[in-house]
Design an enzyme around this catalytic site. Sequence first.
Site, PDB file in Angstrom:
ATOM      1  N   CYS A   2       0.858  -1.177   0.000  1.00 31.89           N
ATOM      2  CA  CYS A   2       0.000   0.000   0.000  1.00 31.89           C
ATOM      3  C   CYS A   2       0.899   1.233   0.000  1.00 31.89           C
ATOM      4  O   CYS A   2       1.986   1.227   0.577  1.00 31.89           O
ATOM      5  CB  CYS A   2      -0.925   0.130   1.200  1.00 31.89           C
ATOM      6  SG  CYS A   2      -2.091  -1.212   1.377  1.00 31.89           S
ATOM      7  N   ARG A  27       3.412   0.011  -5.171  1.00 33.09           N
ATOM      8  CA  ARG A  27       3.228  -0.633  -3.872  1.00 33.09           C
ATOM      9  C   ARG A  27       1.890  -1.368  -3.753  1.00 33.09           C
ATOM     10  O   ARG A  27       1.594  -1.993  -2.747  1.00 33.09           O
ATOM     11  CB  ARG A  27       3.324   0.399  -2.751  1.00 33.09           C
ATOM     12  CG  ARG A  27       4.635   1.151  -2.737  1.00 33.09           C
ATOM     13  CD  ARG A  27       4.632   2.204  -1.658  1.00 33.09           C
ATOM     14  NE  ARG A  27       4.591   1.606  -0.347  1.00 33.09           N
ATOM     15  CZ  ARG A  27       5.648   1.216   0.343  1.00 33.09           C
ATOM     16  NH1 ARG A  27       6.843   1.373  -0.154  1.00 33.09           N
ATOM     17  NH2 ARG A  27       5.517   0.672   1.539  1.00 33.09           N
ATOM     18  N   TRP A  73      -2.952  -2.440  -1.617  1.00 30.72           N
ATOM     19  CA  TRP A  73      -2.688  -3.841  -1.930  1.00 30.72           C
ATOM     20  C   TRP A  73      -3.456  -4.600  -0.869  1.00 30.72           C
ATOM     21  O   TRP A  73      -3.123  -4.545   0.316  1.00 30.72           O
ATOM     22  CB  TRP A  73      -1.195  -4.131  -1.844  1.00 30.72           C
ATOM     23  CG  TRP A  73      -0.848  -5.514  -2.302  1.00 30.72           C
ATOM     24  CD1 TRP A  73      -0.646  -5.916  -3.596  1.00 30.72           C
ATOM     25  CD2 TRP A  73      -0.667  -6.677  -1.491  1.00 30.72           C
ATOM     26  NE1 TRP A  73      -0.360  -7.257  -3.630  1.00 30.72           N
ATOM     27  CE2 TRP A  73      -0.357  -7.753  -2.363  1.00 30.72           C
ATOM     28  CE3 TRP A  73      -0.736  -6.926  -0.130  1.00 30.72           C
ATOM     29  CZ2 TRP A  73      -0.123  -9.042  -1.907  1.00 30.72           C
ATOM     30  CZ3 TRP A  73      -0.503  -8.216   0.324  1.00 30.72           C
ATOM     31  CH2 TRP A  73      -0.190  -9.260  -0.557  1.00 30.72           C
ATOM     32  N   ASN A  99      -1.037   1.723   5.806  1.00 32.39           N
ATOM     33  CA  ASN A  99      -0.245   0.695   5.132  1.00 32.39           C
ATOM     34  C   ASN A  99       0.233  -0.260   6.216  1.00 32.39           C
ATOM     35  O   ASN A  99       0.959   0.141   7.104  1.00 32.39           O
ATOM     36  CB  ASN A  99       0.943   1.371   4.419  1.00 32.39           C
ATOM     37  CG  ASN A  99       2.063   0.404   4.060  1.00 32.39           C
ATOM     38  OD1 ASN A  99       3.223   0.794   4.038  1.00 32.39           O
ATOM     39  ND2 ASN A  99       1.770  -0.827   3.778  1.00 32.39           N
ATOM     40  N   GLY A 100      -0.215  -1.523   6.148  1.00 32.28           N
ATOM     41  CA  GLY A 100       0.197  -2.484   7.171  1.00 32.28           C
ATOM     42  C   GLY A 100      -0.962  -3.374   7.556  1.00 32.28           C
ATOM     43  O   GLY A 100      -1.969  -3.448   6.855  1.00 32.28           O
ATOM     44  N   GLU A 485      15.657 -17.173 -11.538  1.00 31.85           N
ATOM     45  CA  GLU A 485      15.276 -15.769 -11.704  1.00 31.85           C
ATOM     46  C   GLU A 485      14.589 -15.544 -13.065  1.00 31.85           C
ATOM     47  O   GLU A 485      13.623 -14.796 -13.158  1.00 31.85           O
ATOM     48  CB  GLU A 485      16.520 -14.875 -11.532  1.00 31.85           C
ATOM     49  CG  GLU A 485      16.331 -13.393 -11.772  1.00 31.85           C
ATOM     50  CD  GLU A 485      15.324 -12.713 -10.857  1.00 31.85           C
ATOM     51  OE1 GLU A 485      14.842 -13.328  -9.891  1.00 31.85           O
ATOM     52  OE2 GLU A 485      14.972 -11.553 -11.142  1.00 31.85           O
ATOM     53  N   LYS A 489      10.842 -14.108 -13.504  1.00 29.74           N
ATOM     54  CA  LYS A 489      10.514 -12.923 -14.317  1.00 29.74           C
ATOM     55  C   LYS A 489       9.340 -13.237 -15.226  1.00 29.74           C
ATOM     56  O   LYS A 489       8.406 -12.467 -15.338  1.00 29.74           O
ATOM     57  CB  LYS A 489      11.698 -12.463 -15.188  1.00 29.74           C
ATOM     58  CG  LYS A 489      12.845 -11.765 -14.491  1.00 29.74           C
ATOM     59  CD  LYS A 489      12.517 -10.422 -13.939  1.00 29.74           C
ATOM     60  CE  LYS A 489      11.905 -10.459 -12.593  1.00 29.74           C
ATOM     61  NZ  LYS A 489      12.635 -10.401 -11.395  1.00 29.74           N
ATOM     62  N   GLU A 492       5.991 -13.768 -13.255  1.00 26.12           N
ATOM     63  CA  GLU A 492       5.521 -12.524 -12.628  1.00 26.12           C
ATOM     64  C   GLU A 492       4.781 -11.627 -13.615  1.00 26.12           C
ATOM     65  O   GLU A 492       3.754 -11.061 -13.284  1.00 26.12           O
ATOM     66  CB  GLU A 492       6.722 -11.698 -12.132  1.00 26.12           C
ATOM     67  CG  GLU A 492       7.265 -12.073 -10.790  1.00 26.12           C
ATOM     68  CD  GLU A 492       8.448 -11.189 -10.394  1.00 26.12           C
ATOM     69  OE1 GLU A 492       8.459 -10.727  -9.255  1.00 26.12           O
ATOM     70  OE2 GLU A 492       9.358 -10.949 -11.221  1.00 26.12           O
ATOM     71  N   HIS A 508      14.839 -35.792 -12.655  1.00 26.89           N
ATOM     72  CA  HIS A 508      14.081 -36.302 -11.517  1.00 26.89           C
ATOM     73  C   HIS A 508      12.682 -35.708 -11.452  1.00 26.89           C
ATOM     74  O   HIS A 508      12.112 -35.588 -10.381  1.00 26.89           O
ATOM     75  CB  HIS A 508      14.855 -36.034 -10.225  1.00 26.89           C
ATOM     76  CG  HIS A 508      16.221 -36.634 -10.248  1.00 26.89           C
ATOM     77  ND1 HIS A 508      16.428 -37.993 -10.141  1.00 26.89           N
ATOM     78  CD2 HIS A 508      17.442 -36.089 -10.446  1.00 26.89           C
ATOM     79  CE1 HIS A 508      17.725 -38.241 -10.234  1.00 26.89           C
ATOM     80  NE2 HIS A 508      18.367 -37.099 -10.423  1.00 26.89           N
ATOM     81  N   LYS A 607       5.599  -4.161  -5.243  1.00 24.58           N
ATOM     82  CA  LYS A 607       7.046  -3.980  -5.247  1.00 24.58           C
ATOM     83  C   LYS A 607       7.650  -4.293  -3.884  1.00 24.58           C
ATOM     84  O   LYS A 607       8.718  -4.862  -3.777  1.00 24.58           O
ATOM     85  CB  LYS A 607       7.338  -2.529  -5.629  1.00 24.58           C
ATOM     86  CG  LYS A 607       8.801  -2.200  -5.749  1.00 24.58           C
ATOM     87  CD  LYS A 607       9.306  -2.595  -7.097  1.00 24.58           C
ATOM     88  CE  LYS A 607      10.792  -2.516  -7.215  1.00 24.58           C
ATOM     89  NZ  LYS A 607      11.296  -3.613  -8.068  1.00 24.58           N
TER      90      LYS A 607
HETATM   91  C1  G6P Z   1       8.386  -8.510  -3.986  1.00 26.06           C
HETATM   92  C2  G6P Z   1       8.832  -7.905  -5.293  1.00 26.06           C
HETATM   93  C3  G6P Z   1      10.063  -8.644  -5.811  1.00 26.06           C
HETATM   94  C4  G6P Z   1      11.165  -8.636  -4.765  1.00 26.06           C
HETATM   95  C5  G6P Z   1      10.673  -9.193  -3.427  1.00 26.06           C
HETATM   96  C6  G6P Z   1      11.682  -8.936  -2.325  1.00 26.06           C
HETATM   97  O1  G6P Z   1       7.900  -9.790  -4.198  1.00 26.06           O
HETATM   98  O2  G6P Z   1       7.793  -7.970  -6.242  1.00 26.06           O
HETATM   99  O3  G6P Z   1      10.528  -8.022  -6.987  1.00 26.06           O
HETATM  100  O4  G6P Z   1      12.239  -9.403  -5.207  1.00 26.06           O
HETATM  101  O5  G6P Z   1       9.462  -8.540  -3.035  1.00 26.06           O
HETATM  102  O6  G6P Z   1      11.783  -7.555  -2.130  1.00 26.06           O
HETATM  103  P1  G6P Z   1      13.040  -6.799  -1.558  1.00 26.06           P
HETATM  104  O7  G6P Z   1      12.646  -5.341  -1.616  1.00 26.06           O
HETATM  105  O8  G6P Z   1      13.222  -7.284  -0.158  1.00 26.06           O
HETATM  106  O9  G6P Z   1      14.190  -7.116  -2.419  1.00 26.06           O
END
Ligand code: G6P
Length: 612
Positions: A2, A27, A73, A99-100, A485, A489, A492, A508, A607
């Site tokens: 948020c 956010r 969020w 936010n929280g 990773e 990507k 996501e 496996h 994010k």
């Molecule tokens: C969220 C974001 C990711 C990020 C992860 C950890 O899931 O969408 O892109 O890698 O949080 O966030 P941080 O800010 O701790 O790297």
Amino acid sequence: MCGIVGYIGKKEAFPILIKGLKRLEYRGYDSAGIALLNGDMTVFKKAGKVSELEKIVDHDHVLANIGIGHTRWATHGEPNDRNAHPHLSQSGNLAIIHNGIIENYSAIKEELTKRGYVFHSDTDTEVLVNLIEEVQKKENTTLDNAVRIALNEVVGAYAIVVLNKNNPDQLIAARKGSPLVIGIGDDEFYIASDASPIVEYTQNVVYLEEQEYAVINRDGHYNIYTLGNVEKSHEIKKLEFSLETIEKGGFEHFMLKEIYEQPKAIEDSLRGRMNAQKGWIKLGGLNEYINRIDNAKRFIITACGTSWHSGLIGEYLIEDLARVPVEVEYASEFRYRNPIINESDVVIAISQSGETADTLAAISLAKERQALIYGICNVIGSSIARTSHAGSYTHAGPEIGVASTKAFSTQISLITLIALQIAMVKGTIPTSRLRTILYELENIPRKIEETLLLDAQIKEIAAIYKNATNFLYLGRGYNFPVALEGALKLKEISYIHAEGYPAAEMKHGPIALIDENMPVVFLATNKSAYEKIVSNVQEVKARKGKIIAVVTKGDTQIRALADHIIEVPETEEILSPLITIVPLQLLAYHIAIMRGCNVDQPRNLAKSVTVE
Ligand code: G6P
């Protein structure tokens, strides 16, 4: 998660709040809302993005120079209009943005319901604003006192701003576990979850600390207190980034801009910290605790998401170069599994935002058990940066696209320096080898630029596979975390199911999925175990899988087997993730665009995950 924003001053609040919310949309974007005080309390809120909110705003009723805004969020309650913030108290006098998560909200709600409060949403936030109102009534006290007393009763995390209809000259803000920054202008104040909505107006900011609240007045005065009612004074900090760095700069999306920014971001993260010719590395944070780090029996790397993938690469680097055992832990697991930690451990916490709730909690646990905490964060002044004993910033600049790109590559660059410096201290690396790696690290930005030239070719591959329903990513050694990773990507931002696997482990399980419809992305730049990966490619080919292989320039063996070849510049194997990740970022980006997805704001993600 948020995003929250507030304004009090002489300007019109509405455009400041809307612009601020757009900057904070990374956010969360389940709903958006604003409350303005112009004699009356005017609230507009709507499910969906800030652009949906703008459509329903009645512009005849937005003239005000105090107001608050929120982009959500969802945690408690569906993402609909009713649950959108701001929430009003029963009397309609108070509006709150939050936010929280208030963990004990249901017990408080029950109590307030008994006292006649009626709730119009499913949120924990509406409970909090009514608790504040109830305390104010019962104690017959000022709003700031009521906020303090109420916050002492709640369990959980929050960054809040409260607007009071009976006092149009004041905003109250507080935080615990969620970030809050106050921008100080000329007799005006901006409040926000991060500095991005503020930087356009002022460079002067104050970061509210844990369990503090601020009383912010229109006359240009503000006071900060702890929740224990002790007045505090905070140094005014200067923001280190400009407006341009948080705008798209000619790119269609932030994600693409950030992929292209990687050469510069890596340069920025290395600048002043190493010299290949002279063979030195200087990481201030590390030097401060070098004895403890040198004597550490073990390193534990903890992180979430993409940062956890950097952590895996960190494990390979530190063990390979410095010969110290490393464990890599998902912060969310680490914090709840009663791990063995003691004063001889060094915990490296990696986080782009520096605000991830699970990573923060993992740090406090490790701190309680006397470990040394080393933070690797991108956001300056973030909670993890401030809680760690020592650390280094990645200096990638603001990352706005929800899918992390340049933060990942700068985290890896930095961990490479950390691993090398520990290796130097321990004497596990000859100077000549150190120099070779440092020279190559200096070359990496140029080699990424070369890799970025493959964009058009990668776009063509994306067009062929854009309708696939599954993808497999395979790699060995340093390229295994890159496979994870790359798969992350893709899922996501394109919503295609994708799995990353160690190439040999494919036998496996995932091999059962391979048929002529399965695209398999191989990361095959390895020099060590090259023949092994060639065998893995053959195994996939034998089952008619479609092979997209990222190989080193000049490769012939895999070229003969693969359906598509992406040739990247040669580099030291330990630095290869910095290069091999780039085509995977571009592949995910183009596929997502071709599928009509919102790459910068993928569904259900945020994010910065400030809830557990
Ligand atoms: C969220 C974001 C990711 C990020 C992860 C950890 O899931 O969408 O892109 O890698 O949080 O966030 P941080 O800010 O701790 O790297």
